[in-house]
Scaffold this active site. Structure first.
Site, PDB file in Angstrom:
ATOM      1  N   GLU A 193      42.425  18.122  31.523  1.00 13.74           N
ATOM      2  CA  GLU A 193      41.357  17.960  30.530  1.00 13.74           C
ATOM      3  C   GLU A 193      40.190  18.838  30.979  1.00 13.74           C
ATOM      4  O   GLU A 193      39.754  18.741  32.125  1.00 13.74           O
ATOM      5  CB  GLU A 193      40.909  16.506  30.422  1.00 13.74           C
ATOM      6  CG  GLU A 193      39.828  16.321  29.361  1.00 13.74           C
ATOM      7  CD  GLU A 193      39.298  14.903  29.266  1.00 13.74           C
ATOM      8  OE1 GLU A 193      38.356  14.688  28.473  1.00 13.74           O
ATOM      9  OE2 GLU A 193      39.799  14.024  29.992  1.00 13.74           O
ATOM     10  N   ARG A 206      49.952  10.346  43.198  1.00 15.96           N
ATOM     11  CA  ARG A 206      48.872  11.319  43.195  1.00 15.96           C
ATOM     12  C   ARG A 206      48.479  11.653  44.630  1.00 15.96           C
ATOM     13  O   ARG A 206      48.874  10.970  45.569  1.00 15.96           O
ATOM     14  CB  ARG A 206      47.659  10.794  42.415  1.00 15.96           C
ATOM     15  CG  ARG A 206      47.014   9.569  43.000  1.00 15.96           C
ATOM     16  CD  ARG A 206      45.843   9.114  42.154  1.00 15.96           C
ATOM     17  NE  ARG A 206      44.772  10.092  42.174  1.00 15.96           N
ATOM     18  CZ  ARG A 206      43.789  10.122  41.289  1.00 15.96           C
ATOM     19  NH1 ARG A 206      43.748   9.248  40.298  1.00 15.96           N
ATOM     20  NH2 ARG A 206      42.835  11.021  41.384  1.00 15.96           N
ATOM     21  N   LYS A 221      36.400  12.782  38.614  1.00 15.81           N
ATOM     22  CA  LYS A 221      35.564  13.784  37.951  1.00 15.81           C
ATOM     23  C   LYS A 221      34.207  13.203  37.580  1.00 15.81           C
ATOM     24  O   LYS A 221      33.195  13.912  37.607  1.00 15.81           O
ATOM     25  CB  LYS A 221      36.263  14.311  36.695  1.00 15.81           C
ATOM     26  CG  LYS A 221      37.323  15.360  36.963  1.00 15.81           C
ATOM     27  CD  LYS A 221      37.776  15.947  35.635  1.00 15.81           C
ATOM     28  CE  LYS A 221      38.952  16.875  35.804  1.00 15.81           C
ATOM     29  NZ  LYS A 221      39.456  17.344  34.502  1.00 15.81           N
TER      30      LYS A 221
END
Length: 549
Positions: free
Chosen positions: A33, A260, A270
């Site tokens: 994104e 992850r 983020k």
């Protein structure tokens, strides 16, 4: 290095190929994104997808999931592309979820027509209050039974901007009693009056991630949609949306999950990174203290070291936290082979060798890189006045201190053995050390004196060759292993994460190109930041593991 064998993702793909899936139909994607810069958490996803593409000779798409215009920007798109190129990966197609807005809108209308979606006119708070808990079923919205035609009309009006943001949402009609909370009539469209970085003001409704993700994979004919473990509960919804669009032609994508990459003393949220940038705690997204790929690049990390880090950490199904020392081990091993050696003194202390001839400069041989003998040697110059590191001298004798002390000898790297005899002070601060040297102790001369054992060898720099430079010494940004655990991210900051020193470097370092990396003797690896009048170097990593301390 011993071959680890196929990881579990490769085993899944190999299994599909054995069942008859065509290798020519394999396609992967990396779907960031564009609401911030890529960080080390993304690094694993990048490597997983592009490495699979390389292994199977399959194309990999770079798709920007740009469905939230309030947080996304072209700046982030360009930064993401630059990072992936810098890592050495190539994508086949550059795609955007916004390319599919019209198709997604038409499919959403199809969901309404088939009774699989409805327009809900409640507030977000009311919808949240009806969700239930993992142990208690949710409650149906009073608008769940709204007629198909009314929902279609309201959705069209939402799209044309006739309703205010938040007045209505489009929800999938699934099961409010599902044990999977994500299946309890999730919102798939919301109204927004924002400017999109690509479509401008053309759209007044924007799809949410779960609706966009699988459908974009299908449009692009992605065979294996690989996500991190937090998306495992989303797989049921991913498949439900694809089922709702049946019959589908071509390849139906399958979602699979891997753990992850979590790194100790590091934040990869983020939202938090954006907060640190906006508040001025760090100097932009590429600040070398941040775990962003662009920050790591400025700090001197190399693509090969980052890829090796991911490879060493491995691909698994189990969440864990990787020790930051492994990342440093990988860059240290990489630069040890590549980086030329150089001399710098970060905290200079003047030495005068009283019995060395004045105005004499003596040529000495300096090895460029002992790991690469073919690079040979270069000349350095020894003279009466030199600089050493201030921490390499201690006025009072200490049995645990093996470097230069009054009355004690040390060897100057590539040069002579010296002994400290006098200490010159000003305002109680040491300004200079007066030493004597043994003329017969020159390194490599073959004399008996040159073989004499002393307790330590220290580096140095001749005064006439010393060029002023700024050296940025970076430490971990946070002082705790799991920062932000109690939502006190600013309290967990390390106030000494950046120290800038006024140092001296060799003359040729000033002429070196930007982004060139060197090993400063005994100090660590450093990358040149710029070619200003006073050059700046950023410390990449020390020569030894300091995390254990």
């Amino acid at each position: 290095m011993k071959n680890k064998g196929p990881n579990f993702l490769e085993q899944i793909i190999d299994g599909d190929l054995k069942k008859g899936f065509s290798k020519k139909s394999l396609r992967f994607r990396f779907p960031p994104e564009p609401n911030g810069y890529l960080h080390i958490g993304h690094l694993k996803a990048i490597c997983v997808n592009f490495n699979l593409g390389e292994k199977y000779g399959a194309p990999v798409n770079l798709r920007f999931d740009d469905t939230n215009p309030e947080k996304e920007a072209k700046e982030y798109v360009e930064a993401i592309k630059n990072d992936i190129k810098w890592l050495g990966f190539k994508w086949e197609k550059e795609c955007y979820a916004s390319d599919y807005f019209q198709q997604l809108y038409e499919w959403a209308q199809k969901l309404i027509s088939n009774g699989h979606a409805y327009v809900d006119s409640q507030t977000s708070e009311e919808i949240a209050s009806q969700k239930g808990t993992p142990l208690e079923p949710g409650k149906n919205s009073p608008h769940r039974t709204r007629g198909i035609e009314e929902s279609r009309l309201l959705f069209e009006e939402m799209c044309s901007g006739k309703h205010k943001p938040g007045e209505h949402v489009l929800r999938a009609k699934i099961d409010m009693s599902s044990s999977n909370m994500l299946m309890r009539d999730p919102v798939i469209y919301r109204s927004m009056d924002s400017v999109h970085h690509r479509t401008g003001k053309a759209w007044k409704v924007y799809p949410l991630y779960d609706w966009t993700h699988g459908e974009s994979d299908y449009i692009e004919q992605v065979s294996h949609s690989l996500c991190t473990l937090e998306f495992e509960p989303h797989r049921e919804l991913y498949d439900w949306f694809l089922d709702a669009l049946e019959p589908l032609e071509g390849i139906r994508p399958k979602q699979r999950e891997f753990s992850r990459l979590n790194l100790s003393y590091t934040v990869t949220s983020k939202r938090v990174l954006a907060q640190l940038v906006a508040s001025g705690v760090v100097k932009g997204w590429d600040d070398p203290r941040l775990p962003t790929i662009s920050g790591l690049r400025r700090r001197g990390y190399t693509p090969s070291a980052l890829k090796q880090f991911v490879n060493t950490a491995g691909v698994s199904k189990r969440e864990n936290v990787i020790d930051a020392s492994l990342l440093e081990f990988c860059i240290r091993a990489d630069l040890n082979e590549k980086a030329p050696r150089a001399r710098a003194v970060l905290s200079p202390l003047k030495i005068t060798i009283k019995n060395y001839p004045e105005h004499q400069k003596e040529k000495l041989s300096f090895e460029i890189n002992p790991q690469r003998k073919e690079l040979g040697t270069r000349e350095i110059y020894f003279e009466r006045e030199i600089y050493i590191e201030r921490e390499d001298f201690k006025e009072e004798e200490d049995e645990n201190f093996y470097r230069l002390t009054k009355g004690q000898e040390v060897r100057l790297k590539n040069a002579y053995i010296v002994k400290a005899e006098e200490v010159v002070k000003k305002n109680n601060t040491i300004q200079e050390i007066i030493c004597s040297y043994d003329p017969k102790s020159k390194s490599g001369s073959g004399t008996k004196e040159s073989s004499r054992k002393v307790k330590a060898t220290i580096h140095w720099l001749g005064k006439s060759e010393a060029i002023p430079a700024k050296i940025n010494i970076y430490d971990r940004l946070f002082k705790v292993a799991e920062p932000g655990k109690e939502n006190k991210i600013l309290e967990d900051l390390n106030e000494n994460s950046l120290i800038t020193l006024d140092a001296f470097i060799e003359p040729h370092l000033k002429e070196a190109s930007e982004k060139q990396t060197f090993q400063f003797q005994r100090l660590g690896y450093f990358i040149k930041e710029n070619n200003k009048e006073t050059p700046v170097f950023n410390k990449t990593v020390s020569l030894k593991d300091t995390w254990k301390k």
